[in-house]
Write an enzyme that holds these catalytic residues in place. Structure first.
Site, PDB file in Angstrom:
ATOM      1  CG  ASP A  16      -0.119  -0.118   2.533  1.00 17.51           C
ATOM      2  OD1 ASP A  16       0.902  -0.327   2.473  1.00 17.51           O
ATOM      3  OD2 ASP A  16      -0.890  -0.211   3.395  1.00 17.51           O
ATOM      4  CG  ASP A  42      13.683 -17.064 -11.871  1.00 19.36           C
ATOM      5  OD1 ASP A  42      13.141 -18.108 -11.787  1.00 19.36           O
ATOM      6  OD2 ASP A  42      15.154 -17.358 -11.857  1.00 19.36           O
ATOM      7  CB  CYS A 102      13.017 -23.870 -10.521  1.00 23.51           C
ATOM      8  SG  CYS A 102      13.899 -25.597 -10.700  1.00 23.51           S
TER       9      CYS A 102
END
Length: 433
Positions: free
Chosen positions: A293, A312, A365
């Site tokens: 915020d 990522d 991943c």
């Protein structure tokens, strides 16, 4: 080192891993630095036994009825190789640096040990925590056993050719000239997969920035991000910078890429890699805490300006279990909950940077739906300006499609694509009307 000393060293490393919970590769590296008398063959033998136990921990535990590091090391030798119990027991003769002799209870457990059969639960046969089974079942359905079996295999060593310096064909010839054999990866146009062992870090092709170690799956995630010359690109969770380097090469040193991370120590290691690769359009930024915020002071100048933001995201790393088999046993429900919270935060932070018409590329991943599809769907529910894009429609025309289902998300797995496990979602911010 004698065979007995190698066995005792593996037991010591495993005991440290089990007790400390530290990453297996770090524990092993600490042992190797503290035992410089161990030659390359000794280190390879100890490493092989340690990672065999970690890779098959559930199977071996079920076979001997114990999770004791010492007993599992003996079991790995008797059940995973053509060695009888008596032959392995002879290594534990109490000599200097060798294990203490087997107790009667250990001798009995090894003599009666049998690996689990097809009636055993899949989490035992394929060596993963039972509490994660619902996630993997949701991800793979009827293909679960095939997919989880692939995680039992050893991962190959993949290289990414730095196209700023050399084409793949010439890089392959250069590697051959340095005594390593390799072949082109099937999907990434920049990838080479080693077919022989060697010290990559000692090669001139590595020192000169021609190749970097990077799994083909990670390369494909970068390819799908579609970074182009002249764009403004943000790698929001750059870490060591492997994907930043690939994106910069795609941009051919035109435009600007911002490699960002909250860990200054990890990010500092990117500078020499950038110099070695001949990259001139990359700068790093260390990020402070993010408050949803409040204005993001660390990235204020990039708000609504980025053509591409790569998230990522921090994750469980389940997609890399072939490389880090110990990680499957150190992951906990509490850790997974923390990763999910971090993923939601970085998605929100990254969304503020995307210009109208630009794209937010979410990568993990991981193969867990709670970190992937569920996470993206939750983001889209509160960010209606973003729309998911079918991954295949963003794939370069000159590159063959990997064997993955078409749809909004790309999922790569060891079983389907021979890569580490990756999830990629492309979310386009709609242009203003």
């Amino acid at each position: 080192m004698t065979p007995g000393a190698r066995l005792q060293s593996a037991i010591s490393v495993l005991s440290d891993i089990f007790k400390s919970g530290r990453p297996a590769d770090r524990v092993f590296d600490t042992w190797a630095r503290s035992n410089r008398y161990a030659g390359s063959k000794d280190r390879a033998a100890v490493s092989d036994l340690v990672f065999t136990v970690l890779r098959r921990r559930a199977e071996l535990t079920a076979a001997v009825g114990s999770d004791d590091a010492r007993l599992l090391a003996f079991a790995a030798l008797t059940l995973g190789a053509e060695q009888g119990v008596d032959e392995v027991a002879a290594l534990a003769d109490g000599a200097r640096h060798a294990p203490e002799p087997l107790s009667p209870e250990e001798q009995t457990a090894l003599s009666m040990a049998v690996l689990p059969g097809e009636s055993a639960p899949p989490w035992t046969r394929f060596n993963y925590p039972e509490w994660l089974h619902p996630e993997f079942e949701a991800a793979f359905g009827n293909g679960l056993e095939r997919e989880m079996a692939a995680f039992m295999e050893r991962a190959p060593t993949d290289l990414r050719v730095n196209t700023l310096k050399m084409k793949r064909e010439k890089a392959l010839a250069a590697l051959t000239g340095e005594g390593l054999s390799a072949e082109a990866t099937p999907w990434s146009p920049w990838g080479l997969r080693l077919t022989s062992r060697g010290n990559v870090l000692g090669l001139a092709t590595f020192r000169d920035g021609i190749v970097e170690i990077q799994d083909e799956g990670s390369q494909l995630a970068c390819l799908l991000a579609g970074a182009a010359p002249g764009e403004q690109v943000v790698d929001l969770c750059a870490g060591g910078g492997g994907k930043s380097l690939a994106l910069a090469a795609m941009m051919k040193n035109h435009g600007q890429i911002y490699a960002c991370d909250t860990d200054a120590r990890r990010l500092s290691g990117l500078t020499p890699r950038v110099r070695r690769a001949g990259i001139r359009n990359l700068q790093t930024r260390v990020l402070g805490p993010f408050t949803p915020d409040m204005a993001d002071k660390d990235l204020a100048g990039l708000a609504s300006h980025a053509d591409c933001v790569l998230v990522d995201a921090p994750c469980s790393g389940t997609g890399a279990w072939r490389r880090s088999p110990g990680a499957r046993w150190s992951l906990s429900p509490e850790m997974l909950m923390g990763y999910r919270a971090a993923q939601a935060e970085v998605l929100t932070r990254g969304a503020r940077l995307v210009r109208p018409g630009g794209r937010l590329v979410y990568v993990t991943c991981s193969l867990l739906p709670s970190e992937n599809e569920t996470q993206v769907e939750a983001f889209l529910a509160v960010h209606p300006a973003f729309t998911p894009q079918p991954w295949a429609s963003n794939w370069p025309e000159h590159v063959p499609l990997p064997p993955a289902p078409h749809g909004n998300w790309l999922r790569l797995t060891p079983a389907s694509t021979g890569t580490d496990g990756f999830f990629v979602a492309i979310l386009r911010r709609e242009a203003r009307s």
